[in-house]
Motif scaffolding. Sequence first.
Motif, PDB file in Angstrom:
ATOM      1  N   GLU A 139      45.591  56.508  43.508  1.00 32.94           N
ATOM      2  CA  GLU A 139      46.822  55.711  43.420  1.00 32.94           C
ATOM      3  C   GLU A 139      47.870  56.230  44.405  1.00 32.94           C
ATOM      4  O   GLU A 139      48.552  55.446  45.074  1.00 32.94           O
ATOM      5  CB  GLU A 139      47.374  55.744  42.002  1.00 32.94           C
ATOM      6  CG  GLU A 139      48.595  54.851  41.802  1.00 32.94           C
ATOM      7  CD  GLU A 139      49.048  54.772  40.355  1.00 32.94           C
ATOM      8  OE1 GLU A 139      49.884  53.896  40.044  1.00 32.94           O
ATOM      9  OE2 GLU A 139      48.569  55.591  39.540  1.00 32.94           O
ATOM     10  N   GLN A 186      44.232  44.336  41.085  1.00 36.11           N
ATOM     11  CA  GLN A 186      43.338  45.120  40.227  1.00 36.11           C
ATOM     12  C   GLN A 186      42.495  46.011  41.122  1.00 36.11           C
ATOM     13  O   GLN A 186      41.828  45.531  42.040  1.00 36.11           O
ATOM     14  CB  GLN A 186      42.465  44.208  39.379  1.00 36.11           C
ATOM     15  CG  GLN A 186      43.242  43.391  38.347  1.00 36.11           C
ATOM     16  CD  GLN A 186      42.346  42.474  37.535  1.00 36.11           C
ATOM     17  OE1 GLN A 186      41.233  42.165  37.946  1.00 36.11           O
ATOM     18  NE2 GLN A 186      42.839  42.034  36.387  1.00 36.11           N
ATOM     19  N   SER A 204      50.456  42.133  43.220  1.00 36.52           N
ATOM     20  CA  SER A 204      49.741  42.453  41.986  1.00 36.52           C
ATOM     21  C   SER A 204      48.252  42.523  42.290  1.00 36.52           C
ATOM     22  O   SER A 204      47.684  41.585  42.862  1.00 36.52           O
ATOM     23  CB  SER A 204      50.014  41.384  40.918  1.00 36.52           C
ATOM     24  OG  SER A 204      49.336  41.701  39.713  1.00 36.52           O
ATOM     25  N   THR A 237      55.919  39.775  44.937  1.00 37.32           N
ATOM     26  CA  THR A 237      55.152  40.670  44.063  1.00 37.32           C
ATOM     27  C   THR A 237      53.748  40.878  44.597  1.00 37.32           C
ATOM     28  O   THR A 237      53.043  39.923  44.912  1.00 37.32           O
ATOM     29  CB  THR A 237      55.073  40.107  42.631  1.00 37.32           C
ATOM     30  OG1 THR A 237      56.393  39.979  42.098  1.00 37.32           O
ATOM     31  CG2 THR A 237      54.267  41.030  41.731  1.00 37.32           C
ATOM     32  N   ASP A 286      57.182  44.191  45.758  1.00 35.24           N
ATOM     33  CA  ASP A 286      57.220  44.907  44.488  1.00 35.24           C
ATOM     34  C   ASP A 286      55.775  45.131  44.054  1.00 35.24           C
ATOM     35  O   ASP A 286      55.014  44.173  43.880  1.00 35.24           O
ATOM     36  CB  ASP A 286      57.973  44.097  43.421  1.00 35.24           C
ATOM     37  CG  ASP A 286      59.477  44.146  43.622  1.00 35.24           C
ATOM     38  OD1 ASP A 286      59.964  45.161  44.147  1.00 35.24           O
ATOM     39  OD2 ASP A 286      60.160  43.178  43.249  1.00 35.24           O
ATOM     40  N   ILE A 287      55.393  46.380  43.866  1.00 30.38           N
ATOM     41  CA  ILE A 287      53.982  46.727  43.692  1.00 30.38           C
ATOM     42  C   ILE A 287      53.631  46.872  42.221  1.00 30.38           C
ATOM     43  O   ILE A 287      54.286  47.602  41.469  1.00 30.38           O
ATOM     44  CB  ILE A 287      53.661  48.030  44.450  1.00 30.38           C
ATOM     45  CG1 ILE A 287      53.957  47.845  45.948  1.00 30.38           C
ATOM     46  CG2 ILE A 287      52.215  48.449  44.239  1.00 30.38           C
ATOM     47  CD1 ILE A 287      53.885  49.108  46.741  1.00 30.38           C
ATOM     48  N   ASN A 288      52.583  46.163  41.820  1.00 32.76           N
ATOM     49  CA  ASN A 288      52.054  46.245  40.457  1.00 32.76           C
ATOM     50  C   ASN A 288      50.537  46.467  40.545  1.00 32.76           C
ATOM     51  O   ASN A 288      49.787  45.534  40.811  1.00 32.76           O
ATOM     52  CB  ASN A 288      52.374  44.964  39.666  1.00 32.76           C
ATOM     53  CG  ASN A 288      51.747  44.965  38.280  1.00 32.76           C
ATOM     54  OD1 ASN A 288      51.502  46.020  37.701  1.00 32.76           O
ATOM     55  ND2 ASN A 288      51.467  43.786  37.759  1.00 32.76           N
ATOM     56  N   GLN A 299      46.945  47.655  38.872  1.00 34.27           N
ATOM     57  CA  GLN A 299      46.207  47.804  37.606  1.00 34.27           C
ATOM     58  C   GLN A 299      44.853  48.448  37.905  1.00 34.27           C
ATOM     59  O   GLN A 299      44.231  48.166  38.932  1.00 34.27           O
ATOM     60  CB  GLN A 299      45.988  46.440  36.948  1.00 34.27           C
ATOM     61  CG  GLN A 299      47.273  45.642  36.739  1.00 34.27           C
ATOM     62  CD  GLN A 299      46.999  44.177  36.431  1.00 34.27           C
ATOM     63  OE1 GLN A 299      45.983  43.835  35.844  1.00 34.27           O
ATOM     64  NE2 GLN A 299      47.921  43.302  36.844  1.00 34.27           N
TER      65      GLN A 299
END
Length: 278
Positions: free
Chosen positions: A211, A198, A196, A194, A269-271, A273
């Motif tokens: 984005e 900000q 993740s 992952t 897997d891109i998350n 924020q």
Amino acid sequence: MSTAIELAKLPPPQVIEALSYDEIYKQMEQALLEKLPDHALLASDPAIKLIEVASYRELLLRQRINDAAKSVMLAFSQGDDLDHLGALFGVGRDTDEADERYRQRIPLSLESYSMAGTRGAYEYHTLSANDQVKDVYVDSEQPGYVNIYALINTMTETQANAIKADIDTRLNDEDIRPLTDKVVTQWVMPTKATLSAQIYLNIGANKQQVELTILQSLDAFMAMNCKLGTEIPHSGIIDALHQPGVRKVKLLTPTEDLQPSVNQAYNLDINLQFPDEA
């Protein structure tokens, strides 16, 4: 080991010229003053505009020469130009095959002429067996036994086994496999990790555009690094995230470099924020 030359390690070709509009302009201005030593160039002088136009056109011409030189070099060629280079090696492009994968197969094809006895030959024939094979690792733990690890996209086990069947058929052809080799093929799917983070934007930055740029950057990053035994550097992820419009990045996971084994590859897997606070 494969004897195919690693194109990325080649030094920059000398035929490719570093271009500078300002340098070309200065050269043309100096040439004019040498021809007309008593002439004073003023900002309003029409000769200034002529020098600007000529400098820009020469810049375009030199860039065209650079592009033409690159088009006949395997490390830089793209599209139809790369297809013509592949034809010199007798290697055609698979349907919808990307330039980078095709570029990888072309020099490996030279090893295929010795049947699949070398590491590079096995790599070439495995990549050529099915266009869904993204990368290959070959080893031999004992004489006469060859292990083939083929990296494929995440899909169903049925689809993966169909790709394995294509590889087995290709590698066990009597014109390819040495009589004394026993070939064992295995398909490998990327290990998920992952990402993740900000992302803090500059004031006025368009979130959707930033984005999209980040995701495109990450796609290019993973295309280069989602390979068997290839490290996913922590710093490289941050660099891919830090696109125009981004003020700062806090990478939450992974917290360190991802180092796969020689027969393993990572996919992310891109998350993302986008906090509002500064």
